[in-house]
Design an enzyme around this catalytic site. Sequence first.
Site, PDB file in Angstrom:
ATOM      1  CB  SER A 154     -15.033 -19.251  22.635  1.00  0.00           C
ATOM      2  OG  SER A 154     -16.188 -19.068  23.372  1.00  0.00           O
ATOM      3  CD  GLN A 194     -19.159 -20.849  26.141  1.00  0.00           C
ATOM      4  OE1 GLN A 194     -20.209 -20.925  26.361  1.00  0.00           O
ATOM      5  NE2 GLN A 194     -18.680 -20.253  24.857  1.00  0.00           N
ATOM      6  CG  HIS A 202     -21.267 -21.287  31.234  1.00  0.00           C
ATOM      7  ND1 HIS A 202     -20.965 -20.338  30.596  1.00  0.00           N
ATOM      8  CD2 HIS A 202     -21.634 -22.297  30.263  1.00  0.00           C
ATOM      9  CE1 HIS A 202     -21.096 -20.168  29.203  1.00  0.00           C
ATOM     10  NE2 HIS A 202     -21.575 -21.643  29.001  1.00  0.00           N
ATOM     11  CE  LYS A 243     -24.858 -18.157  28.784  1.00  0.00           C
ATOM     12  NZ  LYS A 243     -24.224 -18.156  27.868  1.00  0.00           N
ATOM     13  CD  GLU A 261     -24.597 -22.414  27.611  1.00  0.00           C
ATOM     14  OE1 GLU A 261     -24.412 -21.273  27.303  1.00  0.00           O
ATOM     15  OE2 GLU A 261     -23.367 -23.389  27.551  1.00  0.00           O
ATOM     16  CG  HIS A 267     -19.598 -26.420  27.076  1.00  0.00           C
ATOM     17  ND1 HIS A 267     -19.616 -25.895  28.580  1.00  0.00           N
ATOM     18  CD2 HIS A 267     -20.187 -25.256  26.334  1.00  0.00           C
ATOM     19  CE1 HIS A 267     -20.258 -24.756  28.641  1.00  0.00           C
ATOM     20  NE2 HIS A 267     -20.742 -24.266  27.512  1.00  0.00           N
ATOM     21  NE  ARG A 300     -15.760 -15.925  25.185  1.00  0.00           N
ATOM     22  CZ  ARG A 300     -16.659 -15.119  25.912  1.00  0.00           C
ATOM     23  NH1 ARG A 300     -16.099 -14.443  27.145  1.00  0.00           N
ATOM     24  NH2 ARG A 300     -17.622 -14.530  25.674  1.00  0.00           N
ATOM     25  CE  LYS A 310     -16.595 -12.308  22.417  1.00  0.00           C
ATOM     26  NZ  LYS A 310     -17.762 -12.985  22.485  1.00  0.00           N
TER      27      LYS A 310
HETATM   28 ZN   LIG Z   1     -21.909 -22.356  27.064  1.00  0.00          ZN
END
Ligand SMILES: [Zn+2]
Length: 421
Positions: free
Chosen positions: A108, A110, A112, A135, A137, A276, A295, A301
């Site tokens: 998906s 998304q 954060h 979060k 990444e 991203h 998302r 979802k």
């Molecule tokens: Zn991510």
Amino acid sequence: MAVQKVFPLSCTVQHYAWGKMGSSSEVARLLASSDPQAQISEDKPYAELWMGSHPRGDAKILDNHISQKTLGQWISENQDCLGSKVKETFNGKLPFLFKVLSVETALSIQAHPNKELAEKLHLQAPQHYPDANHKPEMAIALTSFQGLCGFRPIEEIVTFLTKVPEFQFLIGDNAAAQLKQSSSSDSQSAASALQSCFSHLMKSEKKVVVEQLNLLVKRISQQVAAGNNMEDIYGELLLQLHQQYPGDIGCFAIYFLNLLTLKPGEAMFLEANVPHAYLKGDCVECMACSDNTVRAGLTPKFIDVPTLCEMLSYIPSKDRLFLPTRSQEDPYLSIYDPPVPDFTVMKIEVPGSITEYKVLEVDSASILLVVQGRVTASSATAQTSIPLQRGGVLFIGANESVSLKLTVPDDLLMFRACCLL
Ligand SMILES: [Zn+2]
């Protein structure tokens, strides 16, 4: 007797549906190489390998001399091995989760939340936002790795508005005109025009999205069938995403977001609020321990549209590659050090002509993954030397140095996650 601070791990595989199947997956190949007993099912997706102490995938300790069964249990009883600063800053927990991902179908789109927003969202809606942490990444390609990351430069989006009338229809003439006018003006007005365009897309009625997407798919399919190249509007990618997620609003996101194809060793860093998506390929990934995701599409979802449109960083940018720095101390070491405290990833490439290599000690617990080559590892506290080959994973306690003997003349490629405070 001194506590043994270096030991091999057996890591958890996650069989999410988007993963590559069987031995086409790098996750499965690493698993099969490190554990000859592992049976790879060719009809099963091998999506993620989790190297860490997350409760849903706590790594098993492969050493009978150690009484604890998992890394999480061991860390909770040997807190000093996190490193003094890490232990204090992250309340006695390993702050990162290290992974290998093998992506067949798109994940998906998304973003954060940052820490402040994560805390707020977790208070307001814990059912959607399960913890209060951010979060960040980082993904480093192992094979050619395709993803979407951050907003494109305004001029590119404006070009798509012209070339893809279905896209412009969803944005609306007013917002589109505002974006076109903003392209050469100041960054604040560009950001606000971009936010307005993106919000219009995300707030479009589902029925209208499906209609416009079907028109676009039909148009591209007809042109492709007639032998015309549609790559100027990413025809092939659009058809592919539509096949994976029919009628999904996220298909249009390719016209807003940068499309990156990372070569092995190239990286992208996903800081807070940057939209991203991972589309295809294999990578190592490191992230802060959190599950907070907002998302934006390519998903069945829940999409929290108001939070999403509010939180995103509407900063157009072309340069989304995250570059490592070369270590001053070690000629074989590159360091990917993102601007967050939670993790750093090191890439270690030792030529096969070298017979012995010393893994530098750091004031942080770390996890080492062997992607290529074969070594035996020894350290001051380990009772015996530890053989490691492709797919092998080693835990290294803080301030512990490890000596590696290369047992075959192949080049060695390893990734190591740690926390440099
Ligand atoms: Zn991510």
